[in-house]
Structures are given as C-alpha cells and as structure tokens.
Design a protein around this motif. Sequence first.
Motif, PDB file in Angstrom:
ATOM      1  N   THR A  43       0.822  -1.211   0.000  1.00 60.07           N
ATOM      2  CA  THR A  43       0.000   0.000   0.000  1.00 60.07           C
ATOM      3  C   THR A  43       0.857   1.261   0.000  1.00 60.07           C
ATOM      4  O   THR A  43       0.407   2.308  -0.440  1.00 60.07           O
ATOM      5  CB  THR A  43      -0.941   0.032   1.215  1.00 60.07           C
ATOM      6  OG1 THR A  43      -0.161   0.014   2.421  1.00 60.07           O
ATOM      7  CG2 THR A  43      -1.897  -1.143   1.207  1.00 60.07           C
ATOM      8  N   TRP A  44       2.078   1.169   0.478  1.00 54.88           N
ATOM      9  CA  TRP A  44       2.977   2.321   0.566  1.00 54.88           C
ATOM     10  C   TRP A  44       3.839   2.491  -0.694  1.00 54.88           C
ATOM     11  O   TRP A  44       4.723   3.342  -0.728  1.00 54.88           O
ATOM     12  CB  TRP A  44       3.876   2.206   1.800  1.00 54.88           C
ATOM     13  CG  TRP A  44       4.463   0.843   1.995  1.00 54.88           C
ATOM     14  CD1 TRP A  44       3.996  -0.129   2.825  1.00 54.88           C
ATOM     15  CD2 TRP A  44       5.595   0.293   1.329  1.00 54.88           C
ATOM     16  NE1 TRP A  44       4.781  -1.264   2.714  1.00 54.88           N
ATOM     17  CE2 TRP A  44       5.768  -1.032   1.801  1.00 54.88           C
ATOM     18  CE3 TRP A  44       6.487   0.765   0.368  1.00 54.88           C
ATOM     19  CZ2 TRP A  44       6.790  -1.865   1.352  1.00 54.88           C
ATOM     20  CZ3 TRP A  44       7.500  -0.066  -0.075  1.00 54.88           C
ATOM     21  CH2 TRP A  44       7.648  -1.359   0.427  1.00 54.88           C
ATOM     22  N   ILE A  49       0.432   0.791  -6.576  1.00 53.53           N
ATOM     23  CA  ILE A  49      -0.959   1.265  -6.559  1.00 53.53           C
ATOM     24  C   ILE A  49      -1.391   1.673  -7.961  1.00 53.53           C
ATOM     25  O   ILE A  49      -2.509   1.376  -8.387  1.00 53.53           O
ATOM     26  CB  ILE A  49      -1.108   2.443  -5.566  1.00 53.53           C
ATOM     27  CG1 ILE A  49      -0.695   2.022  -4.148  1.00 53.53           C
ATOM     28  CG2 ILE A  49      -2.518   3.008  -5.596  1.00 53.53           C
ATOM     29  CD1 ILE A  49      -1.288   0.736  -3.652  1.00 53.53           C
ATOM     30  N   ALA A  73       0.494  -9.044  -0.820  1.00 50.52           N
ATOM     31  CA  ALA A  73       0.754  -7.773  -0.156  1.00 50.52           C
ATOM     32  C   ALA A  73       1.910  -7.909   0.822  1.00 50.52           C
ATOM     33  O   ALA A  73       1.847  -8.702   1.760  1.00 50.52           O
ATOM     34  CB  ALA A  73      -0.503  -7.291   0.564  1.00 50.52           C
ATOM     35  N   ASP A  75       2.947  -6.145   3.326  1.00 50.91           N
ATOM     36  CA  ASP A  75       2.373  -5.066   4.119  1.00 50.91           C
ATOM     37  C   ASP A  75       1.690  -5.671   5.333  1.00 50.91           C
ATOM     38  O   ASP A  75       1.459  -6.879   5.391  1.00 50.91           O
ATOM     39  CB  ASP A  75       1.335  -4.343   3.247  1.00 50.91           C
ATOM     40  CG  ASP A  75       1.246  -2.861   3.521  1.00 50.91           C
ATOM     41  OD1 ASP A  75       1.518  -2.445   4.664  1.00 50.91           O
ATOM     42  OD2 ASP A  75       0.896  -2.125   2.588  1.00 50.91           O
ATOM     43  N   VAL A  80      -3.722  -3.015   4.267  1.00 48.60           N
ATOM     44  CA  VAL A  80      -4.212  -3.714   3.073  1.00 48.60           C
ATOM     45  C   VAL A  80      -5.740  -3.740   3.089  1.00 48.60           C
ATOM     46  O   VAL A  80      -6.379  -3.452   2.068  1.00 48.60           O
ATOM     47  CB  VAL A  80      -3.631  -5.148   2.992  1.00 48.60           C
ATOM     48  CG1 VAL A  80      -4.268  -5.925   1.844  1.00 48.60           C
ATOM     49  CG2 VAL A  80      -2.121  -5.095   2.836  1.00 48.60           C
ATOM     50  N   PHE A  83      -7.037  -0.251   2.319  1.00 43.96           N
ATOM     51  CA  PHE A  83      -6.838   0.070   0.903  1.00 43.96           C
ATOM     52  C   PHE A  83      -7.888  -0.625   0.046  1.00 43.96           C
ATOM     53  O   PHE A  83      -8.513  -0.008  -0.823  1.00 43.96           O
ATOM     54  CB  PHE A  83      -5.430  -0.330   0.454  1.00 43.96           C
ATOM     55  CG  PHE A  83      -5.223  -0.184  -1.021  1.00 43.96           C
ATOM     56  CD1 PHE A  83      -4.909   1.045  -1.575  1.00 43.96           C
ATOM     57  CD2 PHE A  83      -5.378  -1.269  -1.873  1.00 43.96           C
ATOM     58  CE1 PHE A  83      -4.747   1.186  -2.951  1.00 43.96           C
ATOM     59  CE2 PHE A  83      -5.214  -1.138  -3.240  1.00 43.96           C
ATOM     60  CZ  PHE A  83      -4.901   0.093  -3.779  1.00 43.96           C
TER      61      PHE A  83
END
Length: 148
Positions: A43-44, A49, A73, A75, A80, A83
């Motif tokens: 997500t970062w 993305i 992911a 993450d 997650v 998002f």
Amino acid sequence: MTGGAGDTLGADFWALRFEQPGGGELALASLRGAPLLLNFWATWCPPCIREMPLIDEFHRQQQARGWHVVGLAIDSPTPVREFLARRPVSFPIGLAGLDGSELARTLGNPEGSLPFTVVLGRDDRVIERKLGSLKPADLARWASQAGA
C-alpha cells in the motif's frame, strides 16, 4: 527457486498458503496447472498502486481463458484491508507480510524491490519476471506466451 525464465517451481512454492484480507485462506496449490500472474505489492508503494487497475483489468479479461491472478501484499493486514475497502480488486490478495519479501527474493528479486511480478505457465515454468511497473504490452505478451 531462483534462476531465470524457464525454471520450474517446486512443491515448496505450491505448498504456500496466505491469509486473505476478507478472511479465508489462499492456497497456491489450488492455482497450479493454469497460467498465473503473481504480483508483489504494498500500500505504501506508489507504482504498485498505479498498476493495480491494469492488473485487475487483465484478470477480468483473462480469467475465462484459464488465467489466475494473485496479489501478494508485502504489508501489514490493516493497511491492506483499508486500501481494498477503498479500491477493491477482482483478483485474490494474499497477506504475505515481511515473509513476502523473502519469497520475492527466492523468485528472482534479490533486492526485494516493489512492484515485482512473476508469470508462470500451465507447466509451472517461469515465463518471465518483471521488476518495476507493468505496461499493457507486458500483459499482452504474457497472455500469448502462457498458452492460455
């Protein structure tokens, strides 16, 4: 599991299982024998993305031809889930956490950089590895190479 295109992934890869953000488990063994696009993301990661809609479109177009698409992911579960609540996708997501970085390394991404994609054919062989953002031409090429 490391090496170049044409490598066959063994039982250790296909035995992997991941928790899914909405509950349940994603077992890679259930995807064996079909073309697979495996995308490592977070997500970062802005490029990750940006390519999600492209991957989602590929999944929707190629699913009827036998393709599987999975996002892993790298993450924590909460970001997650948040998002995906805002930007849902139609393909399954596995929560790989930090272990996902190690998996990416064993699949040919020594730095563990993101985004990273591995494409497998029906015969479990690696068709291609791609570090960095996907382009529509990559997806078109893979769709024709995987024998779907």
